[in-house]
Design a protein around this motif. Sequence first.
Motif, PDB file in Angstrom:
ATOM      1  N   ALA A  10      37.938  51.166  48.699  1.00  0.00           N
ATOM      2  CA  ALA A  10      38.399  50.122  47.671  1.00  0.00           C
ATOM      3  C   ALA A  10      38.465  48.875  48.070  1.00  0.00           C
ATOM      4  N   ARG A  11      39.080  48.643  49.409  1.00  0.00           N
ATOM      5  CA  ARG A  11      39.230  47.341  49.796  1.00  0.00           C
ATOM      6  C   ARG A  11      37.918  46.455  50.026  1.00  0.00           C
ATOM      7  N   ALA A  17      34.000  41.768  45.387  1.00  0.00           N
ATOM      8  CA  ALA A  17      34.319  41.316  44.007  1.00  0.00           C
ATOM      9  C   ALA A  17      34.792  39.861  44.150  1.00  0.00           C
ATOM     10  N   GLN A  18      35.761  39.781  45.092  1.00  0.00           N
ATOM     11  CA  GLN A  18      36.130  38.389  45.276  1.00  0.00           C
ATOM     12  C   GLN A  18      35.241  37.361  45.865  1.00  0.00           C
ATOM     13  N   PRO A  27      38.054  31.632  38.340  1.00  0.00           N
ATOM     14  CA  PRO A  27      39.349  31.223  38.928  1.00  0.00           C
ATOM     15  C   PRO A  27      39.935  32.512  39.616  1.00  0.00           C
ATOM     16  N   GLY A  28      39.573  33.595  39.086  1.00  0.00           N
ATOM     17  CA  GLY A  28      40.171  35.110  39.408  1.00  0.00           C
ATOM     18  C   GLY A  28      38.984  35.859  39.416  1.00  0.00           C
ATOM     19  N   ILE A  29      39.470  37.248  39.878  1.00  0.00           N
ATOM     20  CA  ILE A  29      38.664  38.492  40.081  1.00  0.00           C
ATOM     21  C   ILE A  29      38.938  39.264  38.786  1.00  0.00           C
ATOM     22  N   GLY A  30      38.013  39.236  37.842  1.00  0.00           N
ATOM     23  CA  GLY A  30      37.914  39.985  36.560  1.00  0.00           C
ATOM     24  C   GLY A  30      37.027  41.494  36.836  1.00  0.00           C
ATOM     25  N   LEU A  34      34.554  43.122  39.574  1.00  0.00           N
ATOM     26  CA  LEU A  34      34.955  44.392  40.273  1.00  0.00           C
ATOM     27  C   LEU A  34      33.713  45.618  40.092  1.00  0.00           C
ATOM     28  N   LEU A  35      33.230  45.499  38.943  1.00  0.00           N
ATOM     29  CA  LEU A  35      31.971  46.270  38.559  1.00  0.00           C
ATOM     30  C   LEU A  35      30.726  45.870  39.410  1.00  0.00           C
ATOM     31  N   TYR A  36      30.753  44.708  39.492  1.00  0.00           N
ATOM     32  CA  TYR A  36      29.553  44.080  40.478  1.00  0.00           C
ATOM     33  C   TYR A  36      30.048  44.575  42.044  1.00  0.00           C
TER      34      TYR A  36
END
Length: 129
Positions: A10-11, A17-18, A27-30, A34-36
């Motif tokens: 998960a990390r 994702a980051q 500006p943030g992780i959407g 996460l899907l990518y």
Amino acid sequence: MRKLGFDDDARMVVRIAQDRARSLQHPGIGSEHLLYGLADSPTRAGSVAREHGLTPGGVAMQTERLLTPSRTMFAGLDAGALATIGIDLNAVREAVEANFGLATAALPALTRRQRARLPGHMLVTSRAR
């Protein structure tokens, strides 16, 4: 009560994702990042996702299509709908460009604050949480 945390897989997905969010200067992780991250990860979940057609390239293409704003003021206008009320969108576009130049039809560039890359840890959007 034991507090649950992310396992290594998960990390890894969050880290990918980051990196993706940063590379796109978001500006943030959407949820799209996460899907990518899932599609691009070498984890078992990533393998299953790819087996079912969820590829990093496909996620990237759809993310760009859905999230990248068009750069002209005419984007998103329905030429067919306007034609039904007597407005020729191509004629309007040509008139604006002829009278004011191409630059007028373009949307303003992002401000420095909107483009800023954030150092260190990025926040996860509320939708992605």
